[in-house]
Design a protein around this motif. Structure first.
Motif, PDB file in Angstrom:
ATOM      1  N   ASP A  24     -14.202 -24.945 -20.170  1.00  0.00           N
ATOM      2  CA  ASP A  24     -14.278 -25.994 -21.185  1.00  0.00           C
ATOM      3  C   ASP A  24     -14.538 -27.336 -20.516  1.00  0.00           C
ATOM      4  O   ASP A  24     -13.670 -27.866 -19.811  1.00  0.00           O
ATOM      5  N   PRO A  25     -15.708 -27.929 -20.718  1.00  0.00           N
ATOM      6  CA  PRO A  25     -16.003 -29.220 -20.073  1.00  0.00           C
ATOM      7  C   PRO A  25     -15.084 -30.338 -20.522  1.00  0.00           C
ATOM      8  O   PRO A  25     -14.989 -31.370 -19.853  1.00  0.00           O
ATOM      9  N   GLY A  26     -14.388 -30.149 -21.638  1.00  0.00           N
ATOM     10  CA  GLY A  26     -13.458 -31.165 -22.096  1.00  0.00           C
ATOM     11  C   GLY A  26     -12.287 -31.382 -21.161  1.00  0.00           C
ATOM     12  O   GLY A  26     -11.606 -32.414 -21.237  1.00  0.00           O
ATOM     13  N   PHE A  27     -12.030 -30.407 -20.272  1.00  0.00           N
ATOM     14  CA  PHE A  27     -10.943 -30.528 -19.316  1.00  0.00           C
ATOM     15  C   PHE A  27     -11.379 -31.167 -17.999  1.00  0.00           C
ATOM     16  O   PHE A  27     -10.547 -31.372 -17.117  1.00  0.00           O
ATOM     17  N   ALA A  28     -12.659 -31.476 -17.842  1.00  0.00           N
ATOM     18  CA  ALA A  28     -13.179 -31.893 -16.537  1.00  0.00           C
ATOM     19  C   ALA A  28     -12.740 -33.294 -16.139  1.00  0.00           C
ATOM     20  O   ALA A  28     -12.229 -33.516 -15.033  1.00  0.00           O
ATOM     21  N   VAL A  29     -12.944 -34.263 -17.023  1.00  0.00           N
ATOM     22  CA  VAL A  29     -12.614 -35.659 -16.709  1.00  0.00           C
ATOM     23  C   VAL A  29     -11.953 -36.297 -17.922  1.00  0.00           C
ATOM     24  O   VAL A  29     -12.227 -35.905 -19.065  1.00  0.00           O
ATOM     25  N   PRO A  30     -11.077 -37.284 -17.719  1.00  0.00           N
ATOM     26  CA  PRO A  30     -10.424 -37.945 -18.856  1.00  0.00           C
ATOM     27  C   PRO A  30     -11.447 -38.555 -19.811  1.00  0.00           C
ATOM     28  O   PRO A  30     -12.503 -39.026 -19.392  1.00  0.00           O
ATOM     29  N   ASP A  31     -11.110 -38.539 -21.089  1.00  0.00           N
ATOM     30  CA  ASP A  31     -12.033 -39.046 -22.098  1.00  0.00           C
ATOM     31  C   ASP A  31     -11.890 -40.539 -22.306  1.00  0.00           C
ATOM     32  O   ASP A  31     -12.645 -41.133 -23.083  1.00  0.00           O
ATOM     33  N   HIS A  32     -10.924 -41.189 -21.622  1.00  0.00           N
ATOM     34  CA  HIS A  32     -10.783 -42.640 -21.733  1.00  0.00           C
ATOM     35  C   HIS A  32     -10.152 -43.157 -20.445  1.00  0.00           C
ATOM     36  O   HIS A  32      -9.412 -42.444 -19.774  1.00  0.00           O
ATOM     37  N   PRO A  33     -10.484 -44.391 -20.066  1.00  0.00           N
ATOM     38  CA  PRO A  33      -9.949 -44.933 -18.814  1.00  0.00           C
ATOM     39  C   PRO A  33      -8.468 -45.241 -18.925  1.00  0.00           C
ATOM     40  O   PRO A  33      -7.919 -45.421 -20.012  1.00  0.00           O
ATOM     41  N   GLY A  34      -7.810 -45.308 -17.777  1.00  0.00           N
ATOM     42  CA  GLY A  34      -6.403 -45.657 -17.737  1.00  0.00           C
ATOM     43  C   GLY A  34      -6.208 -47.137 -17.472  1.00  0.00           C
ATOM     44  O   GLY A  34      -7.153 -47.848 -17.066  1.00  0.00           O
ATOM     45  N   ASP A  35      -5.015 -47.612 -17.696  1.00  0.00           N
ATOM     46  CA  ASP A  35      -4.657 -48.994 -17.435  1.00  0.00           C
ATOM     47  C   ASP A  35      -4.689 -49.235 -15.922  1.00  0.00           C
ATOM     48  O   ASP A  35      -4.098 -48.476 -15.158  1.00  0.00           O
ATOM     49  N   PRO A  36      -5.383 -50.299 -15.464  1.00  0.00           N
ATOM     50  CA  PRO A  36      -5.457 -50.556 -14.014  1.00  0.00           C
ATOM     51  C   PRO A  36      -4.091 -50.718 -13.353  1.00  0.00           C
ATOM     52  O   PRO A  36      -3.955 -50.473 -12.153  1.00  0.00           O
TER      53      PRO A  36
END
Length: 337
Positions: A24-36
């Protein structure tokens, strides 16, 4: 439709269910950035090796649930600690809305952010709810939270039951066994309308040994057996009483190979929502669900079981807190003791 939500603290789903995650490509990378502020820097998201597809799953119960259901990617928003994670997963609100940024729960607004069980009760006061947890902060009123509203008046009437683990002779392993035993009995004999069960053994193993060794895999096998016990309890009610049950499993964060979490690495931000229905196919809203964020889990589950919220909306001006900065901690080292 009844709902059993199982929370497995600190589970790396790419190790628990490697095949489905890799597919499932949805598990590859986060869908939104995190707080710096919660960035891991050079060892952050790019350092994640990605899920490994080879080998059988170490969690046969989760694999069986997935084979007859669906595994949905969920991405946590840093900080990836248990307090912020479970507060978001169980109330359907963001860190900014519920005010939970650390496990200390400083300045939280949980009283204004009803949890899944309380939202069900608010929609229908006849609903019977139950929760059993290894981590006391989720339901102990004397602790730093709790995330789950205790609703003592409903407890007196038997509509709401809470159970916190007390057996810590063997750490989270004995506490998990106690929670599993109590939850299995209540699920099988009383059949609450909505139940939440929290197990922490995998998280303890991740902190002690990291997630790259045999100890963590053994802990995954153990919590998977606890899940089997819970599923068996509701499956017998379906078989003998014809009750319609939706089983959902999720986690609040993963673990770094060396152990630990809290920042923005992909391996700790990657979560999941495993869905399986006893009594028919998954509701359409679950079959169509795409990649989720943690605060979207509760609204999705409520819609799936037919619970419609009342006038409450997270952004509604009535009851809005205006005197507390919602942005969370500064990460200033002067305040770290």
């Amino acid at each position: 439709m009844k709902l059993l939500l199982v929370g497995l603290d600190g589970v790396r789903v790419d190790l628990a269910l490697p095949g489905p995650v890799a597919a499932d490509p949805g598990f590859a990378v986060p869908d939104h950035p995190g707080d710096p502020r919660f960035s891991a820097g050079a060892t952050g998201p790019a350092a994640d090796p990605g899920p490994v597809a080879s080998g059988p799953p170490v969690t046969p119960t989760l694999a069986r649930l997935e084979a007859g259901g669906r595994l949905v990617p969920v991405w946590m928003t840093p900080p990836t600690d248990s307090g912020p994670g479970w507060a978001s997963l169980l109330t359907g609100t963001t860190h900014e809305q519920n005010g939970v940024w650390w496990n200390e729960f400083v300045g939280h607004r949980l009283a204004r952010c009803p949890d899944l069980l309380s939202q069900v009760f608010a929609a229908d006061p006849r609903a019977r709810t139950f929760a059993a947890c290894t981590w006391g902060a989720l339901l102990d009123p004397s602790g730093p939270g709790p995330v789950l509203h205790t609703r003592p008046d409903q407890q007196v009437g038997g509509q709401h039951q809470l159970f916190a683990a007390t057996d810590t002779r063997d750490g989270c392993r004995s506490a998990d066994r106690q929670v599993r035993t109590r939850a299995g009995w209540v699920l099988n004999h009383e059949g609450p309308d909505v139940a939440f069960v929290h197990l922490e053994g995998a998280d303890e193993a991740g902190h002690r040994h990291g997630s790259a060794g045999a100890e963590y895999l053994d802990a995954l096998r153990e919590v998977d057996e606890h899940v089997r016990h819970l599923v068996k309890a509701v499956a017998e009610r379906f078989e003998q009483l014809g009750e319609d049950w939706l089983i959902a499993v999720t986690t609040d964060h993963g673990h770094k190979p060396e152990g630990g979490h809290g920042e923005d690495e992909t391996v700790v931000r990657r979560s999941f929502l495993l869905l399986h229905r006893l009594g028919g196919p998954l509701p359409g809203v679950l079959a169509r669900a795409g990649v989720l964020r943690s605060h979207q889990v509760v609204p999705l589950l409520l819609e799936a079981i037919g619970v419609r919220p009342g006038a409450f909306r997270a952004g509604h001006p009535v009851g809005e807190v205006r005197d507390v900065d919602p942005r969370g901690p500064t990460r200033d080292p002067r305040y770290e003791w």
